[in-house]
Scaffold this active site. Structure first.
Site, PDB file in Angstrom:
ATOM      1  N   ASP A  52       0.821  -1.207   0.000  1.00  0.00           N
ATOM      2  CA  ASP A  52       0.000   0.000   0.000  1.00  0.00           C
ATOM      3  C   ASP A  52       0.858   1.261   0.000  1.00  0.00           C
ATOM      4  O   ASP A  52       2.081   1.208   0.139  1.00  0.00           O
ATOM      5  CB  ASP A  52      -0.911   0.013   1.229  1.00  0.00           C
ATOM      6  CG  ASP A  52      -1.919  -1.113   1.225  1.00  0.00           C
ATOM      7  OD1 ASP A  52      -2.337  -1.529   0.130  1.00  0.00           O
ATOM      8  OD2 ASP A  52      -2.291  -1.580   2.325  1.00  0.00           O
ATOM      9  N   TYR A 110       6.211 -10.305   6.326  1.00  0.00           N
ATOM     10  CA  TYR A 110       6.287  -8.864   6.566  1.00  0.00           C
ATOM     11  C   TYR A 110       6.908  -8.605   7.934  1.00  0.00           C
ATOM     12  O   TYR A 110       6.764  -9.410   8.860  1.00  0.00           O
ATOM     13  CB  TYR A 110       4.893  -8.234   6.553  1.00  0.00           C
ATOM     14  CG  TYR A 110       4.281  -8.030   5.193  1.00  0.00           C
ATOM     15  CD1 TYR A 110       4.347  -6.783   4.562  1.00  0.00           C
ATOM     16  CD2 TYR A 110       3.612  -9.059   4.543  1.00  0.00           C
ATOM     17  CE1 TYR A 110       3.759  -6.581   3.315  1.00  0.00           C
ATOM     18  CE2 TYR A 110       3.028  -8.870   3.293  1.00  0.00           C
ATOM     19  CZ  TYR A 110       3.107  -7.627   2.690  1.00  0.00           C
ATOM     20  OH  TYR A 110       2.535  -7.431   1.459  1.00  0.00           O
TER      21      TYR A 110
END
Length: 258
Positions: A52, A110
């Protein structure tokens, strides 16, 4: 026609995320533009995980097809020379034609970085989330156990999430303290829109002892986004690894800081 795999690193601050957008610069747009110039033909790329706005990557994996007559060194050095400073290719290799960086992947990793210090750092301000209050990592890790396995993560998906299903399989979720840094590492088959940042927002409430570790279980069972905490900021999140049946890539963020 050859299929090439790229391992890339990028600093997400000045981009609207990975995916090409008409209104703002994106990582995908910059990479395709540079590759197309080197190839002297239109190049389209696929990535392992679409990040994002403001999210970074230390080990994003990309693939593209081209019949341009270029050796690996020319692809890498030429493209890096054309890319902006915030995006660089770390490695390149030729792979089987049926390899797809997104659909061949078995899991993705992540890191979310928290700088837990009484005083903020001007240098680190754009690279991690600053929290001046002491966090209880033991309680945060107790809560992480409720996130493991395949389950419905409706409470942690954004209202803009376009996935057909809220189910995801989380194999690892853990906080590790390294000096003043607290590193959250999460491994899953895939992630919903804002899912990890929503995890962090709620886990911080537990770390600050506003909620108990068991509260996460109640949030999950509610299947209601409004029951979880606010979304954590994007600049602390990094795409750090992806695993495939035959090989894997991983570069933890803390390795760059320490």
């Amino acid at each position: 026609m050859k299929n090439y795999l790229l391992q890339i690193e990028y600093f997400g601050k000045n981009y609207c995320g990975w995916q090409r957008q008409s209104h703002s610069p994106s990582i995908q747009e910059e990479l395709e533009k540079a590759l197309s110039k080197i190839a002297n033909q239109n190049i389209e790329v696929t990535c392992a995980g679409r990040t994002d706005t403001g999210v970074h990557a230390t080990s994003q994996v990309v693939n593209f097809h081209s019949d341009a007559d270029r050796n690996l060194s020319s692809w890498m050095r030429g493209t890096n020379a054309l890319l902006p400073q915030g995006i660089k290719i770390l490695d390149i290799k030729e792979v089987d034609n049926d390899f797809n960086s997104r659909f061949t992947a078995t899991n993705r990793t992540y890191n979310y970085i928290i700088y837990n210090s009484a005083i903020s750092s001007p240098i680190l301000a754009e690279h991690c989330l600053w929290e001046n209050r002491q966090l209880n990592i033991d309680k945060m890790n107790q809560a992480c156990k409720y996130l493991l396995g395949e389950q419905d993560f409706t409470s942690f998906r954004s209202s803009q999430c376009q996935s057909n299903t809220p189910f995801r399989n989380i194999q690892k979720a853990e906080f590790i303290k390294q000096g003043s840094f607290i590193v959250f590492e999460v491994v899953g088959n895939a992630f919903l829109h804002h899912m990890i940042r929503n995890f962090i927002g709620s886990l911080l409430k537990i770390g600050l002892e506003f909620e108990s570790p068991e509260w996460i279980k109640l949030v999950l069972e509610a299947k209601d986004r409004t029951k979880a905490a606010e979304t954590a900021k994007a600049h602390g999140l990094y795409f750090v690894g992806v695993e495939y049946p035959e090989f894997s890539f991983r570069r933890r963020v803390i390795e760059l800081f320490c």
